[in-house]
Design an enzyme around this catalytic site. Structure first.
Site, PDB file in Angstrom:
ATOM      1  N   ARG A 263       0.816  -1.215   0.000  1.00 38.01           N
ATOM      2  CA  ARG A 263       0.000   0.000   0.000  1.00 38.01           C
ATOM      3  C   ARG A 263       0.845   1.260   0.000  1.00 38.01           C
ATOM      4  O   ARG A 263       1.754   1.402   0.812  1.00 38.01           O
ATOM      5  CB  ARG A 263      -0.906   0.014   1.244  1.00 38.01           C
ATOM      6  CG  ARG A 263      -1.834  -1.164   1.263  1.00 38.01           C
ATOM      7  CD  ARG A 263      -2.749  -1.131   2.464  1.00 38.01           C
ATOM      8  NE  ARG A 263      -3.612  -2.307   2.429  1.00 38.01           N
ATOM      9  CZ  ARG A 263      -4.585  -2.555   3.295  1.00 38.01           C
ATOM     10  NH1 ARG A 263      -4.831  -1.685   4.273  1.00 38.01           N
ATOM     11  NH2 ARG A 263      -5.323  -3.631   3.179  1.00 38.01           N
ATOM     12  N   ARG A 278       2.638   1.461  10.533  1.00 36.84           N
ATOM     13  CA  ARG A 278       2.079   1.918   9.258  1.00 36.84           C
ATOM     14  C   ARG A 278       3.177   1.828   8.209  1.00 36.84           C
ATOM     15  O   ARG A 278       4.117   2.610   8.223  1.00 36.84           O
ATOM     16  CB  ARG A 278       1.607   3.371   9.404  1.00 36.84           C
ATOM     17  CG  ARG A 278       0.910   3.896   8.168  1.00 36.84           C
ATOM     18  CD  ARG A 278       0.779   5.398   8.234  1.00 36.84           C
ATOM     19  NE  ARG A 278      -0.195   5.828   9.225  1.00 36.84           N
ATOM     20  CZ  ARG A 278      -1.470   6.065   8.945  1.00 36.84           C
ATOM     21  NH1 ARG A 278      -1.911   5.917   7.731  1.00 36.84           N
ATOM     22  NH2 ARG A 278      -2.290   6.458   9.880  1.00 36.84           N
ATOM     23  N   GLU A 350      -6.894   0.466  15.257  1.00 40.95           N
ATOM     24  CA  GLU A 350      -7.485  -0.524  14.360  1.00 40.95           C
ATOM     25  C   GLU A 350      -6.509  -1.651  13.999  1.00 40.95           C
ATOM     26  O   GLU A 350      -5.397  -1.398  13.546  1.00 40.95           O
ATOM     27  CB  GLU A 350      -7.947   0.181  13.082  1.00 40.95           C
ATOM     28  CG  GLU A 350      -8.584  -0.759  12.088  1.00 40.95           C
ATOM     29  CD  GLU A 350      -8.970  -0.051  10.794  1.00 40.95           C
ATOM     30  OE1 GLU A 350      -9.136   1.184  10.816  1.00 40.95           O
ATOM     31  OE2 GLU A 350      -9.089  -0.744   9.777  1.00 40.95           O
ATOM     32  N   SER A 353     -10.486  -5.136  10.118  1.00 39.89           N
ATOM     33  CA  SER A 353     -11.612  -4.493   9.469  1.00 39.89           C
ATOM     34  C   SER A 353     -12.476  -5.604   8.878  1.00 39.89           C
ATOM     35  O   SER A 353     -11.978  -6.439   8.148  1.00 39.89           O
ATOM     36  CB  SER A 353     -11.085  -3.560   8.383  1.00 39.89           C
ATOM     37  OG  SER A 353     -12.160  -2.947   7.742  1.00 39.89           O
ATOM     38  N   ARG A 392       0.664  -4.855  12.484  1.00 40.43           N
ATOM     39  CA  ARG A 392      -0.024  -4.266  13.647  1.00 40.43           C
ATOM     40  C   ARG A 392       0.022  -5.207  14.856  1.00 40.43           C
ATOM     41  O   ARG A 392       0.270  -4.787  15.979  1.00 40.43           O
ATOM     42  CB  ARG A 392      -1.486  -3.969  13.295  1.00 40.43           C
ATOM     43  CG  ARG A 392      -1.651  -2.905  12.228  1.00 40.43           C
ATOM     44  CD  ARG A 392      -1.738  -1.529  12.830  1.00 40.43           C
ATOM     45  NE  ARG A 392      -1.545  -0.520  11.790  1.00 40.43           N
ATOM     46  CZ  ARG A 392      -2.512   0.231  11.263  1.00 40.43           C
ATOM     47  NH1 ARG A 392      -3.757   0.078  11.693  1.00 40.43           N
ATOM     48  NH2 ARG A 392      -2.247   1.124  10.340  1.00 40.43           N
TER      49      ARG A 392
END
Length: 430
Positions: A263, A278, A350, A353, A392
């Site tokens: 990403r 991240r 988070e 999801s 994460r």
RNA sequence: GCUGAGGUAGCCUAGCCCGGCAAGGCGCCAGCCUUGAAAGCUGGUGGCGGUCUCGCCACGGGAGUUCAAAUCUCCCCCUCAGCGCCA
């Protein structure tokens, strides 16, 4: 893509639902799409009439010629048709394209249980598990911790690949693999088929699984090739049956994707910049399901329960939020986020999801369900949920399982995957 | 990367040379038959639109020739096989 039939037959319902997103843009899209659709149908009727005439004439000509009768008069009329048709057909396909472009930009209809809210601050907590604890005195950012333990190289990675990339080394690598394997084993136990998908997709299929903004914002493209690096295995899994008819007796189809994710995510960065919270690349085990429409709410809860179970087994406190209207993307009808407790940041962040995309994604992919040969094909529902994204999850583990001496305890559930090891200590080698 | 073959309904195939309503098989669905099932028989089984016993579109995609294109011409895409390279 939203159901065109629904737009025609129950415009009030669609309009009311879109209105809940509180963005005028969507209502405008809705109105324009309806207008274009009406225009298209009128043009189609007109063109069909001309084509019908052409077919009749050409049959007549064939018949006359067969019996040796002159057909010059009919041929003269027939010759006038292509010109008249051409302009009409051009307008028809242009209007249809305009309608479909509008249609594709209309978001999915929201589930009734989606709370109203302007952004992520108004997501509604629907469950919590475990007790948040604070980080021990002096616990540094996870990136520094990993460097100190000799388990990560950030500066060198940045030099060769840029910010957002990393080398992981030693015990943390084994922990990463253990997490993936633990998640995969849990899913296999619960009826999922493990899948290693392609890590690149062509643009055509990719446009069907996600919205266009992602191509600029998040996806990496291979230079000179029609290939994009996947942002999640959800995408190749969704595209697996593109254009096909699924036998309804084979549903639900439960897939467990395992892959790296790539990403660009151009945008802001949070705390702990140096590290793996991240990043441009991470490993993820993903749940993906094709199912009958009536089953999707139940399966949505099932996916959520699976993801929760992983964090329970890791003994990581978390909460589940029902993502509100303002924070929900265009594809999902309803979405849960699982937010794990990060002790050092003293915050829930988070980590999972979990979305029910209803028929929206499947329709774009032209996937249908039913029995081959029986009329009345339906569009199946698709759902996706993180099982574990190891970047994460590793950050949580490093923060929560760190011992006073700086070593990291291996969560009990992962020990079998590390040959019984209970502790990760500093790597002796460079 | 090179060479060759190919793309027709859920699947498999014919039609292409020589232009004239897309044929057949399998699978599936329904009905008949049967105590039940199988077999057999009959029908159905792509998309769109509509004034629903109608029409249009659809043979990988696009353009052209023609009254008329799966069929002829041109461009593009994709798949497979062989060779080359290769963990």
């Amino acid at each position: 893509m939203i159901d065109l039939e629904l737009l025609r037959k129950e415009p009030d319902r669609v309009q009311e639902n879109l209105g809940r997103r509180r963005r005028m843009e969507y209502l405008d899209l809705f109105r324009s799409a309806r207008e274009k659709d009406g225009e298209w149908r009128a043009l189609l009727g007109e063109a069909d009439g001309l084509r019908r005439r052409r077919n009749l004439l050409s049959q007549e000509i064939a018949k006359l010629r067969g019996s040796g009768t002159p057909s010059a008069e009919l041929e003269a009329e027939a010759r006038t048709l292509p010109d008249r048709l051409k302009g009409l057909e051009e307008r028809e396909s242009a209007v249809q394209a305009e309608r479909d472009t509008l249609l594709r930009r209309i978001p999915n209809l929201l589930d009734d249980s989606v709370p109203f809210g302007k952004d992520d601050s108004e997501n509604v907590v629907v469950a919590t598990w475990g007790t948040p604890t604070n980080a021990p005195e002096g616990l540094g950012p996870h990136g520094e911790t990993l460097e100190r333990l000799g388990m990560a190289e950030f500066d060198r990675a940045h030099r060769v690949s840029g910010a957002g990339f990393y080398y992981l080394k030693g015990g943390i690598v084994l922990l990463d693999l253990a997490l993936q394997r633990m998640a995969l084993d849990l899913l296999v136990e619960r009826g999922f088929l493990p899948v290693e998908p392609p890590l690149f997709l062509r643009r055509g299929p990719y446009e069907d699984v996600t919205d266009l903004g992602d191509f600029e914002q998040v996806m990496y493209r291979i230079d000179q090739e029609d290939l994009y690096l996947i942002a999640t295995s959800e995408h190749p899994l969704a595209a697996l049956y593109r254009g096909e008819i699924l036998d309804e007796d084979s549903l639900p189809i439960r897939l467990a994707g395992i892959s790296p994710c790539f990403r660009k995510e151009i945008g802001g960065h949070g705390v702990d910049q140096k590290g793996i919270f991240r990043v441009h690349q991470f490993q993820k085990v993903e749940q993906f399901v094709f199912c009958r429409p009536e089953d999707s709410p139940r399966i949505h809860e099932e996916l959520r329960a699976n993801a929760e179970e992983i964090f329970r087994r890791l003994k990581v406190p978390y909460r589940v939020v029902n993502v509100c209207t303002g924070d929900l993307g265009t594809v999902a009808a309803k979405k849960y986020d699982i937010e794990a407790w990060f002790p050092r940041q003293r915050a829930y962040r988070e980590v999972v999801s979990c979305s029910n995309c209803t028929d929206y994604q499947a329709r774009r992919l032209r996937i249908r369900m039913g029995k081959a040969g029986r009329p009345g094909k339906m569009v199946p529902h698709t759902l996706n949920s993180t099982a574990v994204a190891t970047s994460r999850a590793l950050v949580v583990l490093v923060e929560q399982y760190q011992r006073p001496d700086g070593s990291i305890e291996v969560p009990e559930v992962l020990r079998p995957y590390l040959g019984g090891r209970t502790t990760l200590t500093a790597e002796a080698r460079p």
